[in-house]
Design a protein around this motif. Structure first.
Motif, short mmCIF file in Angstrom:
data_model
loop_
_atom_site.label_atom_id
_atom_site.label_comp_id
_atom_site.label_asym_id
_atom_site.label_seq_id
_atom_site.Cartn_x
_atom_site.Cartn_y
_atom_site.Cartn_z
N LEU A 196 0.83 -1.20 0.00
CA LEU A 196 0.00 0.00 0.00
C LEU A 196 0.86 1.25 0.00
N ALA A 197 1.96 1.23 0.74
CA ALA A 197 2.88 2.38 0.73
C ALA A 197 3.47 2.58 -0.66
N GLU A 198 3.70 1.48 -1.38
CA GLU A 198 4.29 1.57 -2.72
C GLU A 198 3.34 2.23 -3.71
N ILE A 199 2.03 2.07 -3.52
CA ILE A 199 1.07 2.69 -4.44
C ILE A 199 0.60 4.04 -3.93
N GLY A 200 1.32 4.62 -2.94
CA GLY A 200 1.07 6.00 -2.54
C GLY A 200 0.19 6.23 -1.35
N VAL A 201 -0.34 5.19 -0.71
CA VAL A 201 -1.20 5.40 0.46
C VAL A 201 -0.39 6.06 1.57
#
Length: 406
Positions: A196-201
């Motif tokens: 999720l951090a990788e997709i900007g969350v």
């Protein structure tokens, strides 16, 4: 043997009602996706929902009993076998009637009711829409694509009594199994947190011991509803043609008349300098102020499409027009493919107050979660209201095989 189904329709809640009515409470949702097609500039796209469901085989006691084939004996033996089949069918029908009576009683500790409640919870975890009464008949809008699993032959020859059912479109489908887990293991939660951090969350939404998609979506702030009172003014800011397109769609959603939409700001069109004034477009603070004087007397709310040009003087003009509008509510149209820092700077250059943003191009970016870091609640995702279902579809599309539903 478990049968895997792919259901599609325009309403996720109606699809769940179809699962309940057609396949019973033991069905299990393993994947939910939103599919969009068409549209212009990120708006007016058609959408539908697809869910993948595992349906276990019926318990042995619910299956029609089999009649042993008579290998020899002639006509008398066949007649005796037919009589035995009639007796077996009557017993099966009586057992089914007893089971139906128990289901109608609605016992709280009944295992079927608890099982289907678990299926409903999987949908409630990602949707804010109310679910229909599970006792209702399946809606005609749902269409099932079923993978047919052949029966396994027994050692002795048998003659099976078939169970009648409604016809369905039969198409074999295969999907990777996504096993839901009530409590994700620490390693799985860590992997989902990183994905999720990788997709900007934003990190603020991931600061928890066990990260789940439903938990993240529960913390996404909802956008305030636009005003609907007569005479109120909602201003939609946007670059190029974005403000005009979003204002027209918003007026359609609010069921406003065509005259409820007013145009203001710089001429539209990419590289629009030199295009001249658009007829009916208010281009000065004096024009806006004169219109605003009579706006409260209208019997409907107003939507003002305020186009912001690319040059500094265009943004200065937009600020003066926005002040003259005396808006009750302000939206801004942003391109999700723009860097978050650049989007924030653009908003600050026009106005310090934005109540909600309409994101376009969110499904075309590899980091849809970055839209949650702008600092303003998201009202629309590519022209669709930003409900938890829409966010779940957008994040699941970006996560791909790494999506894990709890």
């Amino acid at each position: 043997m478990t049968t895997r189904l792919l259901l599609e329709g325009t309403s996720l809640a109606e699809l769940m009602a179809h699962v309940r009515a057609e396949f019973g409470p033991q069905a299990r949702v393993v994947r939910a996706e939103r599919v969009r097609s068409g549209g212009i500039g990120g708006f007016f796209a058609r959408e539908r929902y697809e869910i993948t469901v595992d349906v276990p085989p019926p318990p042995p006691e619910a299956r029609p009993a089999a009649l042993r084939a008579v290998p020899a004996g002639g006509l008398p033996a066949l007649l005796a076998a037919a009589d035995e089949a009639d007796e077996v069918g009557g017993a099966v029908a009586e057992a089914a009637g007893v089971a139906a009576g128990r289901a109608g009683a609605g016992s709280d500790d009944e295992p079927d009711a608890a099982s289907f409640a678990h299926v409903l919870e999987q949908v409630r975890a990602v949707t804010a829409d109310p679910l229909p009464d599970p006792g209702l008949a399946a809606p005609p809008a749902a269409r099932a694509l079923q993978a047919v699993t052949p029966r396994v032959a027994v050692a002795e020859p048998v003659v099976e009594v078939p169970t009648p059912r409604e016809p369905v479109d039969v198409v074999p489908v295969t999907f990777p199994v996504v096993a839901p887990a009530a409590s994700p293991a620490p390693a799985a939660a860590h992997d989902l947190r990183a994905a999720l951090a990788e997709i900007g969350v934003p990190a603020a939404l991931l600061d928890r011991e066990h990260v789940t998609l439903s938990g993240v979506l529960a913390d996404v702030p909802p956008a305030p509803q636009p005003p609907r009172t007569a005479g109120s003014v909602l201003v939609v800011l946007g670059a190029d043609d974005d403000a005009d397109a979003a204002a027209a769609l918003l007026a359609e959603r609010l069921r406003l008349p065509a005259e409820a939409v007013r145009l203001a700001g710089a001429p539209t069109g990419r590289g629009g300098r030199g295009r001249g004034r658009t007829p009916g477009r208010m281009s000065s603070a004096e024009q806006v102020a004169a219109w605003r004087t009579g706006a409260p007397s209208a019997d409907h709310p107003w939507v003002v499409a305020l186009t912001v040009g690319a040059d500094p003087e265009d943004r200065e003009l937009a600020r003066s027009l926005l002040a003259a509008c005396e808006a009750d509510h302000v939206w801004a149209v942003l391109d999700a493919r723009t860097r978050t820092a650049d989007a924030r700077r653009w908003l600050r250059s026009v106005t310090p107050r934005v109540d909600a943003v309409a994101m376009r191009g969110l499904l075309d970016t590899a980091e849809p979660g970055a839209a949650l870091a702008v600092g303003v609640p998201v009202a629309w995702i590519d022209g669709v209201p930003a409900t938890p279902v829409a966010w779940a579809a957008a994040l699941s599309q970006a996560l791909g095989d790494r999506a894990r539903w709890d």
